[in-house]
Design an enzyme around this catalytic site. Sequence first.
Site, PDB file in Angstrom:
ATOM      1  N   CYS A 305      33.977  40.230  39.124  1.00  0.00           N
ATOM      2  CA  CYS A 305      35.312  41.289  39.233  1.00  0.00           C
ATOM      3  C   CYS A 305      36.512  40.393  39.787  1.00  0.00           C
ATOM      4  O   CYS A 305      36.151  39.373  40.549  1.00  0.00           O
ATOM      5  CB  CYS A 305      34.888  42.269  40.476  1.00  0.00           C
ATOM      6  SG  CYS A 305      36.198  43.359  40.557  1.00  0.00           S
ATOM      7  N   CYS A 307      39.281  41.993  40.832  1.00  0.00           N
ATOM      8  CA  CYS A 307      40.209  42.812  41.883  1.00  0.00           C
ATOM      9  C   CYS A 307      40.470  42.375  42.987  1.00  0.00           C
ATOM     10  O   CYS A 307      40.086  40.906  43.314  1.00  0.00           O
ATOM     11  CB  CYS A 307      39.440  44.201  42.129  1.00  0.00           C
ATOM     12  SG  CYS A 307      38.351  44.010  43.779  1.00  0.00           S
TER      13      CYS A 307
HETATM   14 ZN   LIG Z   1      36.173  43.697  43.112  1.00  0.00          ZN
END
Ligand SMILES: [Zn+2]
Length: 668
Positions: A305, A307
Amino acid sequence: MNRLDFKLEATAAGSRARAGRLRTRHNEVLTPTFMPVGTHGVVRSQRREDLLESGAQILLANTYHLLLRPGAEIFEKFGGIHGFMNWPRSVLTDSGGFQIFSLPGSRKMREECAEFRSYVDQSTIHLSPERSIAMQRAIGADIMMVLDQCVPSTVERDVARQAMDLTHRWAHRSLAARGDSPQALFGIVQGASFAELRIESARTISQLPFDGFAVGGLAVGETAVQREDCTATVTAWLPEDRPRYLMGVGTTRDLLEAVHRGIDMFDCILPTALAKQGVAFTSLGRRDLRRAAYRAVDGPIDPECGCHTCKTYSIAYLYHLNRVRDTQGWQLLGLHNVHFYMQLMRTMREHILAGTWLNFYNSQRNVLDARDSYGKASTHVTKAERQRLQLRQGRYEVIVHDGVGRIRDMDCGEVMHSVNDPAAEARLLYVEQSRLLERLKHAEVDPLVVWDVGLGAAANAMAAIHAVEAMTADGNSRRLTLVSFENDLDSLTLALRHTKWFAHLRHAAPRQLLANNRWSSGKNAIDWLLLSGDFCRRKFDAPAPDIIFFDPFSFKTDSALWTLQAFRELAQVCSGKAAELFTYTYSTRVRTAMLAAGFYVAKGCATGPKAETTIGLSARAAAARHERELLGADWLGKWRRSDAQAPFGSSANDESWREAVAAHPQFQ
Ligand SMILES: [Zn+2]
């Protein structure tokens, strides 16, 4: 009027999975898509900037909640929800049907409208299809939903049919109420868990000029298989050329299964709701940050990920934030979860467009939302964790050696009665040294007052009580008033949970003391009082003592109790009596403080590794006949050479204690 201009771009081979796009008044929405839930006009714990960053194209807001607060007039003033939230992309509003069904409180469904009580002010609210549309128009939603009647998936066929028929009639009224508004409107398919009702509902609703169709009444208690079957049944009967929305579903795996069955749009509170509990959706399945296995794990919660949370924080830190219940832990995990959902939708869309959907679907079915298996098996860890927590309360924990429990202060590391059998030490140092039983043999008008400073797990107090109760003949003739002082009752509370290791607590007295702050013996003349709070203050609330069991933690932990000032106040309290104080330490600083405060100081008995302990006598006690071994010239000589002369809490510009010790009458 073509309000959404939905374009179907691709349908996966061997599946009903679809990729498409639609255009609202605010932006283009690529499907399949997930709508984060902004119940009250905010996605819980998430900033709009983070939602924009995650790629969210459309939010869901709840008409029912927004109708109650802030109310339609606020939306009118601020130019709808977009102006109020400063949200530049699309918003879909539900109609309030699901909330009427799911929130507690009474409700009546009539042909005209639903009637229910406001949870804000208990007023009666009538929600008709027309009023729901009017409210959604005021909110300014890009996509509105018809008012429907939602029922549990377990209802009988008759009830399900009635709710479905009402939903169909209300669908017509909702369309009429929408009129020529440019806002899109979706119809809702009902029918509970009955396939033939679902088909009838899908056929009826899809005849009407809606801009899209929703599957309602799911995620209300049915199994995943029932939900998937129902979804497949309904989508088979819906037109290809309009978007399909599965309401209130679900986990990442639910999304995968529903996309496979032809759904384009989703909403669910799970990404943020589970984040609050400490659960993350990741490319490795679920990760549950309540599990101790993550306590020291480095690296992002999801290695795949990109983010903000995954770029910035380790798993161990997120575990810690959840542990200390800081709202940032919830927010950061929610940010990741929303991001993960959005990324999953984009990935599914790419595979549908690229013709690789079935491979992706098959590879992910057992990965997405898999149970967290990192480290040890989770049931094992949870059980151990539970057991460990039973051994802790507040700052204290129980440690057990040879079947005998002791209380340890986790903040400072000190253990109460660390070196000996606690009961034996209590008996020797306090009960026997103070000659408690002798002093209770002969009746006197005034009770003998014993102060128990530092109740802890009640080892000293119970040693006294057990000794008095074991007295022969008629027991104690003089009444005993035992006064225990304690500023943190967690240690006794904790020990009382484990009386198998704290044998001295197998007695009615300590529980009653905790419950009532006092206990009186039924067969002996004993009253036990509890004064909780700061001893430095509470000592003035107690009757003056004849005997003091002075057993707080050391200066390092309970510093205020060992200072020159504290002993001066204590000497003052004892001045009218022949009082004796018994304590476990023989620290020079403590003895200096006692002498400077006006006590006479004697050697106490040895205990454990300590060659001696300390007894303090009030002036009256020293003047009376006693057999205590007062410190003499040899101690004073050592004191003069000591580099630990000064009492705790003395200041450099007041050395009056030095003269007080040197001139103390016990050395003359
Ligand atoms: Zn994340």
